[in-house]
Design a protein around this motif. Structure first.
Motif, short mmCIF file in Angstrom:
data_model
loop_
_atom_site.label_atom_id
_atom_site.label_comp_id
_atom_site.label_asym_id
_atom_site.label_seq_id
_atom_site.Cartn_x
_atom_site.Cartn_y
_atom_site.Cartn_z
N TYR A 1 -3.70 3.35 3.80
CA TYR A 1 -3.35 4.49 2.95
C TYR A 1 -3.66 5.82 3.64
CZ TYR A 1 -3.21 7.53 -1.16
OH TYR A 1 -2.91 8.54 -2.05
N HIS B 1 2.64 2.62 -3.35
CA HIS B 1 1.91 3.42 -4.34
C HIS B 1 1.38 4.69 -3.66
CE1 HIS B 1 1.95 0.23 -7.40
NE2 HIS B 1 1.79 -0.60 -6.38
N TRP C 1 -3.31 5.88 -4.94
CA TRP C 1 -4.08 4.68 -5.24
C TRP C 1 -5.27 4.95 -6.15
CZ3 TRP C 1 -3.68 -0.45 -4.97
CH2 TRP C 1 -2.59 -0.97 -4.27
N LEU D 1 -2.55 -9.05 -2.40
CA LEU D 1 -3.96 -8.76 -2.13
C LEU D 1 -4.72 -10.05 -1.86
CD1 LEU D 1 -4.77 -6.04 -4.85
CD2 LEU D 1 -4.03 -5.70 -2.48
N GLU E 1 2.10 -8.38 -6.84
CA GLU E 1 1.35 -7.49 -5.96
C GLU E 1 -0.10 -7.94 -5.84
OE1 GLU E 1 1.95 -3.46 -7.24
OE2 GLU E 1 4.00 -3.40 -6.46
N LEU F 1 -7.27 -1.40 2.70
CA LEU F 1 -6.39 -0.52 1.94
C LEU F 1 -6.58 0.93 2.35
CD1 LEU F 1 -5.51 -0.94 -1.78
CD2 LEU F 1 -5.95 1.34 -0.87
N ARG F 2 -7.84 1.34 2.52
CA ARG F 2 -8.11 2.73 2.95
C ARG F 2 -7.53 3.00 4.33
NH1 ARG F 2 -13.11 3.59 3.96
NH2 ARG F 2 -14.10 1.62 3.36
N ASP G 1 -11.00 -3.34 0.45
CA ASP G 1 -10.99 -1.89 0.23
C ASP G 1 -10.86 -1.14 1.55
OD1 ASP G 1 -11.50 0.36 -1.80
OD2 ASP G 1 -13.01 0.79 -0.27
N VAL H 1 0.83 -1.21 0.00
CA VAL H 1 0.00 0.00 0.00
C VAL H 1 0.86 1.26 0.00
CG1 VAL H 1 -1.74 1.31 1.25
CG2 VAL H 1 -1.92 -1.18 1.15
N CYS I 1 -9.60 0.69 -3.71
CA CYS I 1 -8.88 -0.46 -4.26
C CYS I 1 -9.46 -0.81 -5.64
CB CYS I 1 -9.00 -1.66 -3.33
SG CYS I 1 -8.12 -3.13 -3.92
#
Length: 227
Positions: free
Chosen positions: A103, A19, A22, A36, A32, A99-100, A96, A16, A77
């Motif tokens: 990030y 990048h 995103w 996930l 990658e 990831l949020r 998602d 994460v 995502c």
């Protein structure tokens, strides 16, 4: 020694943070995408693939009918999770959400990678559902009560039942039958778990308090003693 969940969390956080934008990410390289997949699998889902794509949900009126308006399940995502037979909406939402969390934790809260790894390790372990309790030798299973969410914006991060949790009046759902199951007083020495749908009735000692104790008590009833 770090756990498998910790190793997966470390790789996921590294991915994460690799990048910076995103919302501009398109197709990821295969290694990658594998990360996930691994994080979703470690979180207790059963993915078959993780592929590019966005899933949408439907807003509902108070009566449950669709308003016709939609919203993205995975808003950041660019990948969705595919299960055995179809798209896996909850797993996609969880990915998602994960990831949020990482990030925005970096961008907005300036949290360190170490802190973010700890957070994700905890969420991965918390996401694994309770192993269903086998109620009968024939394979009737008690599935946990639908888990509760942890907070607004983290609707896919949920708190699952654990073996050490106490049995309540409503103990969960009858797998396959999909009806609620209740704990009821049955005799002086035993309580019963009763299905509201098919009326399956399973006796167990009244002193049983937790899901783990129930699991052990029922399993011990089926042990065959050699003649």
């Amino acid at each position: 020694m770090p756990s498998k969940a910790h190793d997966v969390a470390t790789m996921f956080v590294d991915l994460v943070l690799r990048h910076k934008l995103w919302d501009k990410v398109g197709t990821l390289p295969e290694d990658e995408v594998r990360i996930l997949f691994d994080v979703v699998a470690a979180a207790g889902f059963n993915p078959t693939r993780v592929v590019p794509g966005v899933l949408v949900g439907h807003y509902r009126d108070q009566d449950g009918s669709s308003t016709g308006r939609t919203y993205p399940i995975n808003s950041l995502c660019p990948y969705k999770v595919v299960g055995k037979d179809s798209d896996h909406y909850f797993a996609t939402g969880w990915l998602d959400c994960a990831l949020r969390r990482v990030y925005y934790g970096m961008v907005r809260q300036h949290e360190s990678p170490k802190k973010l790894i700890e957070v994700m390790n905890e969420e991965i372990e918390r996401s694994v559902p309770l192993e269903p309790v086998r109620l009968t030798p024939e394979g009737d299973l008690l599935r946990e009560y639908p888990p509760s969410t942890l907070g607004f914006g983290l609707e896919y991060f949920v708190r699952h039942t654990r073996d050490e949790n106490n049995l309540d009046t409503c103990v969960g759902v009858h797998e396959f039958c999909s009806s609620w199951m209740d704990r009821r007083r049955a005799t002086e020495t035993h309580d019963a778990i009763v299905c509201r749908g098919c009326y399956l009735r399973v006796l167990f000692p009244r002193e049983v308090k937790t899901y783990g104790e129930l699991r052990q008590a029922l399993a011990s009833q089926w042990v065959q003693v050699p003649a």
